[in-house]
Design an enzyme around this catalytic site. Structure first.
Site, short mmCIF file in Angstrom:
data_model
loop_
_atom_site.label_atom_id
_atom_site.label_comp_id
_atom_site.label_asym_id
_atom_site.label_seq_id
_atom_site.Cartn_x
_atom_site.Cartn_y
_atom_site.Cartn_z
N TYR A 95 -0.54 8.51 -2.26
CA TYR A 95 -0.57 8.29 -3.71
C TYR A 95 -1.80 8.96 -4.34
CZ TYR A 95 2.92 4.44 -3.54
OH TYR A 95 4.05 3.67 -3.39
N GLY A 96 -2.85 9.08 -3.54
CA GLY A 96 -4.17 9.50 -4.07
C GLY A 96 -4.20 10.89 -4.66
N GLU A 139 -5.66 9.34 9.61
CA GLU A 139 -4.29 9.25 10.12
C GLU A 139 -4.17 9.97 11.47
OE1 GLU A 139 -1.11 8.71 7.79
OE2 GLU A 139 -2.35 7.48 6.48
N CYS A 174 -3.76 -0.86 -2.16
CA CYS A 174 -4.02 0.56 -2.39
C CYS A 174 -4.98 0.73 -3.58
CB CYS A 174 -2.69 1.25 -2.69
SG CYS A 174 -2.85 2.99 -3.06
N CYS A 202 -11.29 3.41 -0.72
CA CYS A 202 -9.97 3.85 -0.28
C CYS A 202 -9.65 3.07 0.99
CB CYS A 202 -10.01 5.36 0.02
SG CYS A 202 -8.53 5.96 0.86
N ASP A 207 0.86 -1.18 0.00
CA ASP A 207 0.00 0.00 0.00
C ASP A 207 0.90 1.23 0.00
OD1 ASP A 207 -2.39 1.57 0.26
OD2 ASP A 207 -1.90 1.87 2.36
N SER A 208 0.30 2.38 -0.24
CA SER A 208 1.06 3.63 -0.19
C SER A 208 1.54 3.93 1.23
CB SER A 208 0.18 4.78 -0.68
OG SER A 208 -1.02 4.80 0.07
N HIS A 221 -8.38 3.76 3.69
CA HIS A 221 -8.60 4.39 5.00
C HIS A 221 -10.07 4.46 5.41
CE1 HIS A 221 -4.51 5.57 4.32
NE2 HIS A 221 -4.46 6.30 5.42
N1 DGL Z 1 -3.97 3.87 -0.02
C1 DGL Z 1 -4.61 4.95 -0.70
C2 DGL Z 1 -5.80 4.43 -1.48
O1 DGL Z 1 -6.43 3.45 -1.13
C3 DGL Z 1 -5.05 6.04 0.25
C4 DGL Z 1 -3.91 6.86 0.79
C5 DGL Z 1 -3.15 7.56 -0.31
O2 DGL Z 1 -3.66 8.50 -0.91
O3 DGL Z 1 -2.02 7.11 -0.58
O4 DGL Z 1 -6.14 5.00 -2.49
#
Ligand code: DGL
Length: 262
Positions: A43-44, A153, A74, A185, A11-12, A187
Site C-alpha cells: 500500500y505504501g 520480506e 498498516c 511501518c 494490514d496490507s 515491517h
Molecule cells: N503495512 C505497510 C505500512 O505499514 C507496509 C507495507 C506496504 O507498503 O503495504 O505502511
C-alpha cells in the site's frame, strides 16, 4: 458482539503480524482475526484514494467475522483512512499512528524526532501532525525508506546490503541529531537491530506495535469488552498466496501459523 468476540486486525500484507505478536503477548486470552491483503500489497507506494478504498473493504471483511474492535495495523492505511473509517463504523477502531506519535512526543529529550515510514505515510504528514499536537516544541524529520519493506520480506535482516541502505536512508536523521526515531511501518521492527546500530545506541526507537497493544488493552477495559480467561484463538486470512504467508509469517510472529485461509 461481546467480550468473547475477536479483535480484528488488518494490514496490507503480513507486516501487521508485528502488531499481532504484541497483542498476543499482552492479551493472551483474546481471540484475534487477522486479514492481510496480500493480493494488493504494497500500500505504501499507492495513492490516497486506493489506500482508503482498500481499507474500507478490509474493514467490511473483518466485520463479517463479527469482531468487537478493529486495529488498523498498516501505517499507510492509518495515515489516510482512519478518520473515514471512524466516521462510518460504530465499533472501536484504532490506528497505529497516534499511539506511536504520542510515545515519541513524550519520550524525546531534545525535541528532535525522526520518522521513518513508507512514501505514503511520509507524504500524509500524519506522524508530524500528531507529534506536534502533543509537543509543540518538537521538530520532526521524516524519511521515506521504501526499500526496507522488500528487504524484510526477503528476510535480509542483517545483510551487508541492508546495512548499506540503512546508512544511506538514515544519514539525514543522524545529521539532524534526532534522539528518537519512530519505526513508522509495520515491517521496520524486524530491522530494529540494523537501525539501532546505524543510528547509535543512544537513540530511542519507538515501535508503534507495542504502544498499540497497550492502547487496545485500555480500550477493551473501558468498553467492558475484555476477555478475561481461556486461551485466545488466532485466525489468519489473506487475499492471495496463503502458503507463502504462512512461511514468512514466522519471522514476524515468532511462531508458526497452522492454517492460513483465503
Ligand atoms: N503495512 C505497510 C505500512 O505499514 C507496509 C507495507 C506496504 O507498503 O503495504 O505502511
Amino acid at each position: 458482539m461481546d467480550a468473547n468476540s475477536a479483535i480484528g486486525v488488518f494490514d496490507s500484507g503480513l507486516g501487521g503480524l508485528t502488531v499481532v505478536k504484541e497483542l498476543i503477548e499482552r492479551l493472551p486470552h483474546e481471540h484475534i482475526v487477522y486479514y492481510g491483503d496480500t493480493a494488493r500489497v504494497p500500500y505504501g507506494t499507492k495513492s490516497k484514494e486506493s489506500i482508503v478504498e482498500f481499507s474500507h473493504e478490509n474493514t467490511e471483511i473483518l466485520l463479517n467475522r463479527k469482531v468487537k474492535m478493529i486495529v488498523v495495523a498498516c501505517n499507510s492505511s492509518s495515515s489516510y483512512a482512519i478518520n473515514s473509517l471512524k466516521k462510518k463504523y460504530e465499533l472501536p477502531i484504532l490506528g497505529v499512528i497516534e499511539p506511536g506519535a504520542s510515545a515519541a512526543a513524550e519520550q524525546t529529550r531534545n525535541n528532535r524526532i525522526g520518522v521513518i515510514a513508507t512514501s505514503a505515510t511520509v507524504k500524509s504528514g500524519q506522524y508530524a501532525r500528531h507529534i506536534q499536537r502533543r509537543n509543540q516544541r518538537a521538530e520532526v524529520i521524516s524519511k521515506a525508506c521504501p526499500l526496507f519493506v522488500p528487504l524484510v520480506e526477503e528476510g535480509w535482516f542483517d545483510d551487508p546490503a541492508t546495512r548499506q541502505i540503512a546508512r544511506r536512508y538514515l544519514g539525514e536523521l543522524k545529521q539532524a541529531d534526532v534522539d528518537t526515531v519512530i519505526l513508522g511501518c509495520t515491517h521496520y521492527p524486524l530491522l530494529r537491530d540494523v537501525i539501532q546500530r546505524t543510528m547509535g545506541r543512544d537513540v530511542l526507537l519507538v515501535d508503534s506495535a507495542r504502544e498499540v497493544a497497550q492502547r487496545v488493552q485500555r480500550i477493551l477495559h473501558d468498553k467492558k469488552l475484555t476477555r478475561a480467561r481461556g486461551q485466545g484463538r488466532h485466525k489468519f486470512y489473506v487475499s492471495d498466496k496463503p502458503q507463502e504467508f504462512g512461511r514468512i509469517a514466522q519471522n514476524f510472529l515468532g511462531q508458526s501459523i497452522k492454517a492460513v485461509r483465503i
